[in-house]
Motif scaffolding. Structure first.
Motif, mmCIF file in Angstrom:
data_model
loop_
_atom_site.group_PDB
_atom_site.id
_atom_site.type_symbol
_atom_site.label_atom_id
_atom_site.label_comp_id
_atom_site.label_asym_id
_atom_site.label_seq_id
_atom_site.Cartn_x
_atom_site.Cartn_y
_atom_site.Cartn_z
ATOM 1 N N ASP A 153 30.282 49.909 35.108
ATOM 2 C CA ASP A 153 30.187 50.117 36.188
ATOM 3 C C ASP A 153 29.414 51.285 36.691
ATOM 4 O O ASP A 153 28.656 51.488 37.609
ATOM 5 C CB ASP A 153 31.578 49.934 36.841
ATOM 6 C CG ASP A 153 31.603 49.931 38.439
ATOM 7 O OD1 ASP A 153 30.580 49.296 39.035
ATOM 8 O OD2 ASP A 153 32.577 50.400 38.867
ATOM 9 N N ASP A 188 31.341 55.604 41.113
ATOM 10 C CA ASP A 188 32.220 55.330 40.271
ATOM 11 C C ASP A 188 32.940 56.670 39.706
ATOM 12 O O ASP A 188 33.611 56.380 38.560
ATOM 13 C CB ASP A 188 31.661 54.581 39.153
ATOM 14 C CG ASP A 188 32.852 53.777 38.508
ATOM 15 O OD1 ASP A 188 33.726 53.268 39.250
ATOM 16 O OD2 ASP A 188 32.780 53.361 37.037
ATOM 17 N N HIS A 245 35.386 53.454 43.801
ATOM 18 C CA HIS A 245 36.625 52.398 44.077
ATOM 19 C C HIS A 245 37.782 52.930 43.131
ATOM 20 O O HIS A 245 38.854 51.897 43.035
ATOM 21 C CB HIS A 245 36.123 50.942 43.920
ATOM 22 C CG HIS A 245 36.043 50.788 42.348
ATOM 23 N ND1 HIS A 245 36.555 49.588 41.715
ATOM 24 C CD2 HIS A 245 35.617 51.471 41.194
ATOM 25 C CE1 HIS A 245 36.211 49.590 40.315
ATOM 26 N NE2 HIS A 245 35.702 50.947 40.202
ATOM 27 N N THR A 263 32.394 49.739 41.564
ATOM 28 C CA THR A 263 31.523 50.422 42.680
ATOM 29 C C THR A 263 30.158 49.943 42.593
ATOM 30 O O THR A 263 29.575 49.850 43.789
ATOM 31 C CB THR A 263 31.344 52.119 41.601
ATOM 32 O OG1 THR A 263 32.547 52.558 41.595
ATOM 33 C CG2 THR A 263 30.475 52.812 42.627
ATOM 34 N N ASP A 304 33.606 45.517 35.356
ATOM 35 C CA ASP A 304 34.732 45.950 35.611
ATOM 36 C C ASP A 304 35.742 44.646 36.179
ATOM 37 O O ASP A 304 36.944 45.127 36.418
ATOM 38 C CB ASP A 304 34.443 46.939 37.172
ATOM 39 C CG ASP A 304 34.477 48.256 36.968
ATOM 40 O OD1 ASP A 304 34.322 48.658 35.815
ATOM 41 O OD2 ASP A 304 34.889 49.088 37.655
ATOM 42 N N HIS A 330 42.868 53.074 38.176
ATOM 43 C CA HIS A 330 43.242 52.011 39.119
ATOM 44 C C HIS A 330 44.889 51.573 38.725
ATOM 45 O O HIS A 330 45.238 51.822 37.804
ATOM 46 C CB HIS A 330 42.229 50.648 38.678
ATOM 47 C CG HIS A 330 40.854 51.275 39.021
ATOM 48 N ND1 HIS A 330 40.100 51.247 40.231
ATOM 49 C CD2 HIS A 330 39.980 51.225 37.872
ATOM 50 C CE1 HIS A 330 38.912 51.641 39.785
ATOM 51 N NE2 HIS A 330 38.663 51.627 38.736
HETATM 52 MN MN MN Z 1 34.455 51.212 38.157
#
Ligand code: MN
Ligand code: 5GP
Length: 324
Positions: free
Chosen positions: A29, A86, A111, A131, A166, A297
């Motif tokens: 990503d 990213d 993100h 991203t 991702d 995340h």
């Molecule tokens: Mn990512």
């Protein structure tokens, strides 16, 4: 959100000199979104430099083949803005502090749930699959506003790569209907899907499997719900495989029946251990990573612990077991 995108588009349109970059230990990503932005700015006739003080993992070399990636020490421009892609944390931007702090403007496109909007201009959406999806949205909006469709085969291939890496090939809960719509549009633009899948998922060197065998011998399952694997620097050295080429092993910890949290501990150097965390259903691993000054995340996060592998494991397990 549209405001943020539009402000960034106006800024890109009105400026000329850019550095694009992402974070250390780049993944699909990072590289896909950075390249997508790099190619788009080039098409607009801008001066754009890709600066990154790290190297792509072997399975992503096909994407950067022929692209000039500068190290910080090779970059000499004075007036420029940085586009950090990213990269959830300002300190993780993978170029020198000097280059980072001398930028006229920092644009952050990301993100990560843990991102504190460190840019002067920010387009952050923690719900986005990748991203790459944000860069795609930006390019779609660019076409709406400026009437110019920048997405070609190269850009589509770069963005499709980040989308599949991702989302775990469209498997994770971060995969939304919009991700499939984007995939469809990118395929129509000529994204080289078969090549991406073969290069990313079906090209592991033999040494990777030798290392994997040793790594699986360290598999430890605690209360049936937490699994960990440890990779020391000696194991990497003995199997002639580099630190950035073994990230895929993290998924073996999460993919075990009944396991909620998977942990990979990777020794970078003495008393420096990179920790990767994954969860399946309910544990927010981003919170755990943040308690060690990391981030990420809800279902995938990481941090670095400055201690021995054994102690790092104890510390992480203690934090993880509180959440189970
Ligand atoms: Mn990512
Ligand atoms: P991985 O375990 O694959 O290295 O990373 C999983 C996710 O967590 C990625 O989105 C990555 O950017 C993020 N991440 C990993 N390590 C760190 C860290 O030390 N700090 C922050 N802020 N994010 C991290």
């Amino acid at each position: 959100m549209k405001n943020n995108i539009d402000n960034i588009i106006e800024f890109l349109h009105g400026s000329n000199d850019f550095v694009v970059t992402s974070h250390v230990s780049p993944d699909g990503d990072n590289i896909g979104s950075t390249l997508g932005m790099y190619y788009s700015l080039k098409k607009l006739g801008k001066n754009v430099y890709y600066v990154l003080d790290d190297s792509a993992p072997l399975n992503l070399n096909f994407l950067v083949d022929g692209v000039k990636i500068l190290k910080s020490s090779e970059f000499e421009q004075k007036d420029y803005s940085i586009i950090a892609l990213d990269c959830g944390d300002k300190s993780r931007i993978c170029l020198s502090d000097d280059i980072r702090d001398s930028a006229k403007t920092i644009i952050c496109i990301d993100h990560h749930a843990s991102n504190d909007a460190y840019g002067d201009l920010n387009y952050i959406d923690a719900n986005a699959s990748s991203t790459c999806e944000l860069v795609y949205n930006l390019l779609v909006e660019f076409k709406n506003i400026k009437g110019l469709d920048l997405i070609d085969e190269n850009i589509a291939t770069a963005l499709y790569t980040g989308l599949v890496t991702d989302t775990g090939n469209f498997a994770y809960s971060s995969t939304h209907p919009s991700s499939f719509e984007m995939a469809k549009e990118l395929l129509l633009k000529g994204a080289k899907r078969d090549m991406i899948i073969q290069q990313v998922f079906q090209s592991n060197p033999y040494n990777y499997y030798k290392l994997l065998g040793e790594a699986l011998n360290t598999l430890d399952i605690i209360d049936g719900k937490v699994a960990s694997i440890s990779i020391t620097k000696e194991m990497l050295k003995n199997n002639t495989i580099s630190f950035n080429d073994v990230d895929g092993i993290t998924s073996y910890t999460r993919d075990i029946q009944g396991v909620e949290v998977g942990i990979l501990l990777k020794e970078k150097k003495e008393n420096e251990v990179k920790v990767s965390l994954r969860s399946k259903n309910y544990v927010d691993v981003s919170q755990i990573a943040q308690s060690f000054n990391g981030g990420g995340h809800v279902r995938a996060a990481g941090c670095t612990i400055y201690d021995s592998v054994e102690n790092a494991k104890k510390k992480v397990l203690e934090a993880v077991l509180k959440t189970i």
